[in-house]
Write an enzyme that holds these catalytic residues in place. Structure first.
Site, mmCIF file in Angstrom:
data_model
loop_
_atom_site.group_PDB
_atom_site.id
_atom_site.type_symbol
_atom_site.label_atom_id
_atom_site.label_comp_id
_atom_site.label_asym_id
_atom_site.label_seq_id
_atom_site.Cartn_x
_atom_site.Cartn_y
_atom_site.Cartn_z
ATOM 1 N N GLU A 752 0.826 -1.220 0.000
ATOM 2 C CA GLU A 752 0.000 0.000 0.000
ATOM 3 C C GLU A 752 0.855 1.263 0.000
ATOM 4 O OE1 GLU A 752 -2.688 -1.021 3.427
ATOM 5 O OE2 GLU A 752 -1.041 -0.142 4.563
ATOM 6 N N CYS A 822 3.942 33.287 10.397
ATOM 7 C CA CYS A 822 4.558 33.853 11.588
ATOM 8 C C CYS A 822 5.074 32.755 12.504
ATOM 9 C CB CYS A 822 3.568 34.766 12.305
ATOM 10 S SG CYS A 822 3.239 36.198 11.292
ATOM 11 N N GLU A 823 6.082 32.092 12.088
ATOM 12 C CA GLU A 823 6.752 31.020 12.838
ATOM 13 C C GLU A 823 8.206 31.034 12.390
ATOM 14 O OE1 GLU A 823 5.655 28.565 14.930
ATOM 15 O OE2 GLU A 823 3.525 29.088 14.856
#
Ligand code: ADP
Ligand code: ASP
Ligand code: MG
Length: 871
Positions: A752, A822-823
């Protein structure tokens, strides 16, 4: 040669030193190249000094001659006479007086033999005199050939110019066979040579001692001769011409995927040479560095290839490992003391003994009661007598163990310490074996592991690949890392093909009218699907749609005959919404899903996977009399990052194997059949043996259960992300699975995959917003951030980034590519070399077809990126 090679030179004409190694002087064709190269430099107005090695194999022959009895010595000399005469004739020279002169002197010397009254000291000097003949012969041959072909070339005796210096504590052998020369720019010498001629040829490898006797510079020492001459003449450049296009990120004969290092500073080149790269003799950097003479390494067979330029370089902002090298024949001396080695004077006593035996120590490791040091054969003429004598002396002050033969494997690169955090995969590789000593150099340029020599087989290619995968060998930086050896020399390099988006550039630029936007290339997905369907050992392939549930992709894969693996009712609905996919086989494989979801799915009659006891303990009525699949945890996880490893107690997936009996008991009680066993250990696995191993384990568990029809081996098929990283060998997976299947023919095998099918088919298009310089760093902002593509922030994933608007412009600026979120973690790519980029340029972030759009969010309330499909 033409008039330009005879036109008078300017009085201040610069010197160029060209050194040709053994294979570069062994045939007439190579000598034609040497003639052309020397002629071209002379025509450009330079004075030329050619330094040559002995013909390939001749130093070895002379060395073994030295160890033979008189009759064999003479036979060996006759073979050398024949070989040199054949080449003289092959080069179109009727005869060569210079060659005959040295052949005659070799005959005399070898008749004499080395043992005289003072055998101990005369033997090494005799050996040096004999072995010097290799270079004396090749240089005489070259002078005759070049002069006969229109480039008047003077023969220079290297011993006139190179005087060995006194090195304290060197033993007689080292003094004769591994001498060192102090070579500083000497304008008087340069002027004297210039007064006599324009083009010279001289010998590598040899010098004279204070008494005028011939000494050698150590095996491979011709490079060092060239460097000494480069320094004496303060040459414009020293060119080392050899059988490979430069210094590579590993020995290309062992690692065909090694990359050409296009430029190196002296320190790095020194470190790579000292730690094992035979292409440059370890002692040849420092004379050039002191005299500020740049070095260039080139391939004599392919003068058009770029080569490696070594010289002063501005400091690089981004640290990178540049090479992995290895040295064999290392001897470790481990010294144990019952007292503490720190006690005053102990180390001084120990090292005094090394000094007495003329041995120089390379690496040092210490513990409370033990000091272990390594002796490197390139710096020491190691023979068992010397080591045994040392050990005997040491035994008087401590317990000694000599461990040999060992090998030292070294990672080299500026700023090694700041890269340690990337090296977990590399450390794990060493973790499987016994490492005798680990040493990190105080100049922060290398990290060395000393292991048993036998461990070296196959290790270097694996390490090289791991380093690329970890982003520690930054092969994406095209200004440093050139092509692979494989690509340069046309050896099969089938997996390196241009990505689809290069050809689709115009279309993509058009699509980039609105950004951020994903674009998916269906032909690439179909190609992958067909490759999976072609696996003879795999009965069914389910696409894990969480990777990318775009309807066009589901439609294409349904038509290609794949089933779908879904982890939520929402994903099942997404398959239902695509007419072509509705009838395809489906699997429901959730994790910690609520009861209601199972109820709904069981009602729809879909195959469901359980991975805990809870459902059978508390919701039996849903499953009674039905068939389920069981996902087990085999106790270990794998993958490209901690966060994608899905096995072991620290991961929430799967029923631990030790609780299997409880599950079976519950199943029996409620009449639940187990139709299949499933395991999925993680994502991004590139090791072909993984699935066959899992298959074998599941098969043996299934035998205990009975009546299991299906083994679902999960996904995890990795896609390499860094340039040059090796691909998963699907044919090898298939072949190994077929093997397992022969042992367990009763099971159907399922796979899979998600990422493997779609990752390469997708790109994210973004536009440059702003740029900003902060300290040494240049930030390049774009409108796609972690909201559009979270993989770099979440998994430290590495995605290739190119400036699509300037695709073929030279990539000369090092950027930190960031988004608008904003990080501080909103970094799409750190230390990326791109063309100088401007607001509005289109950036392409590659390999984002999997877990890009499907993991996107509206964080900071920015709109979701949309997607376009290329049929
Ligand atoms: P020459 O006879 O021309 O001096 P050498 O045999 O001494 O040539 O050096 C060239 C060889 O160095 C190459 O053929 C290659 O196998 C070996 N080598 C080892 N490490 C490296 C490396 N990192 N880069 C390039 N070549 C290497
Ligand atoms: N001929 C010498 C050797 O084979 C020196 C050299 O080729 O650099 O070691
Ligand atoms: Mg060499």
């Amino acid at each position: 040669m033409n008039a330009s090679t005879t036109a008078p030179l300017a009085p201040d004409a610069p010197w160029v030193v060209l050194k040709f190694g053994g294979t570069s002087v062994a045939t007439e064709a190579r000598w034609r190249t040497i003639l052309e190269l020397a002629g071209a430099r002379r025509a450009r107005g330079a004075r030329v000094l050619v330094v040559v090695s002995a013909l390939a194999g001749v130093t070895d022959a002379l060395k073994s001659l030295c160890g033979s009895a008189a009759p064999e010595r003479l036979a060996a000399v006759e073979r050398l006479v024949e070989r040199h005469h054949a080449l003289v004739h092959g080069m179109g020279l009727a005869e060569c007086a210079g060659v005959d002169r040295w052949l005659a002197s070799l005959r005399v010397l070898s008749q004499e033999g080395g043992a005289t009254a003072d055998a101990a000291t005369s033997q090494p000097l005799w050996q040096a005199a004999v072995q010097a003949h290799g270079e004396l012969l090749s240089s005489a041959l070259g002078a005759a050939f070049m002069s006969a072909n229109g480039l008047p070339t003077r023969w220079l005796d290297a011993r006139e110019a190179l005087l060995a210096r006194e090195v304290p504590f060197l033993n007689d052998r080292a003094r004769a066979l591994s001498a060192q020369v102090q070579a500083d720019p000497d304008p008087a010498f340069a002027a004297a040579l210039a007064a006599r001629g324009d083009v010279y040829i001289t010998q590598g490898f040899i010098a004279r001692d204070g008494d005028g006797r011939t000494v050698l510079l150590g095996r491979g020492g011709s490079d060092t001769s060239a460097a000494y001459f480069g320094a004496l003449l303060r040459a414009e450049r020293v060119e080392i011409w050899t059988d490979v296009a430069g210094m590579f990120s590993a020995d290309p004969r062992q690692v065909p995927g090694a990359r050409l290092l296009q430029r190196l500073d002296y320190d790095e080149a020194q470190e790579i040479a000292t730690t094992g790269a035979k292409v440059l003799h370890a002692r040849c950097i420092s004379p050039c560095r002191r005299a500020r003479v740049p070095l260039l390494i080139k391939d004599t067979r392919h003068p058009d290839f770029d080569g490696t330029a070594i010289g002063p370089l501005p400091p690089e902002a981004a640290p990178s490992i540049k090479a992995v090298s290895s040295r064999r024949g290392i001897t470790l001396v481990s010294m144990e003391t019952s007292g503490m080695w720190q006690q005053v004077g102990f180390l001084a006593d120990v090292f005094a003994l090394f000094k007495q035996h003329g041995l120089s120590v390379d690496l040092i490791g210490s513990a409370e009661t033990n000091v272990t040091v390594s002796l490197d054969p390139t710096e020491n003429l190691l023979d068992s007598d010397v080591v045994a004598a040392l050990a005997a002396d040491l035994a008087r002050i401590c317990r000694v163990k000599v461990i040999a033969p060992c090998a030292a494997v070294t990672l080299v690169g500026r700023g090694m310490r700041s890269m340690l955090y990337r090296l977990s995969g590399v450390l794990a590789e060493f973790g499987r074996e016994r490492v005798h000593l680990i040493s990190q150099s105080s100049n922060n340029l290398n990290l060395t592991f000393v292991v048993d020599e036998g461990m070296l087989d196959g290790l270097l290619p694996r390490l090289h690949d791991l380093l690329i995968r970890a982003g520690a060998l930054r092969t994406d930086d095209a200004t440093l890392f050139g092509p692979t050896w494989q690509a340069l020399y046309g050896v099969s390099d089938s997996h390196v093909h241009a990505p689809w988006w290069r050809a689709a550039r115009t279309r993509l630029l058009d699509l980039a009218q609105a950004t951020p936007r994903y674009a998916y290339h269906l032909p690439t997905i179909l190609e992958r699907a067909q490759a999976l369907r072609a696996m003879r050992s795999v009965d069914r392939v389910y696409y894990a749609i969480k990777a990318n549930p775009h309807p066009a992709i589901l439609r294409a894969l349904a038509r290609a005959g794949l089933g779908f693996e879904c982890v939520s009712p929402g994903e099942l609905d997404a398959v239902d919404a695509v007419a072509d996919a509705r009838e395809s086989p489906r699997l429901f494989t959730p994790n910690f899903a609520p009861r209601a979801e199972y109820a709904q799915v069981m009602q729809r009659g879909l195959a469901t996977t359980l991975d805990a006891l809870h459902p059978l303990q508390h919701w039996q009525e849903l499953f009674a009399g039905r068939e389920v699949m069981l996902r087990v945890d085999l106790g270990r996880g794998l993958g490209h990052h901690d966060k994608v490893r899905t096995g072991g107690a620290s991961s929430k997936f799967g029923l631990p194997v030790e609780r299997l009996d409880e599950f079976l008991e519950l199943a029996r009680t409620h009449g639940v059949r187990i139709g299949g066993l499933h395991a999925h250990l993680g994502s991004g696995i590139l090791d072909a043996s993984h699935w066959p191993v899992v298959c074998g384990q599941l098969a043996s568990i299934s035998e205990k259960i009975g009546n299991v029809r299906v083994l679902n081996l999960g996904g995890g098929l990795g896609v390499p992300s860094h340039p040059g990283e090796a691909e998963l060998d699907l044919a090898a997976v298939d072949a190994a699975l077929a093997e397992v299947k022969r042992a367990y023919p009763q099971y159907e095998l399922w796979l899979e995959p998600g990422r493997w099918l779609v990752a390469d088919a997708g790109v994210l298009l973004a536009r440059v917003t702003q740029s900003k310089r902060k300290g040494a760093l240049e930030y390049l902002g774009c409108d796609a951030g972690m909201h559009a593509l979270i993989r770099p922030a979440l998994y430290d994933a590495w995605h290739e980034i190119v400036n699509l608007s300037r695709l073929d412009a030279p990539a000369d600026t090092l950027y930190q590519v960031v988004g608008p979120i904003c990080e501080s973690g909103d970094v799409l790519g750190a230390d990326r070399r791109l063309p100088n980029s401007s607001e509005g340029d289109v950036l392409l972030i590659a390999q984002t077809g999997a877990y890009g759009e499907s993991m996107a969010s509206r964080y900071n309330l920015r709109p979701l990126a949309d997607a376009a499909v290329i049929e």
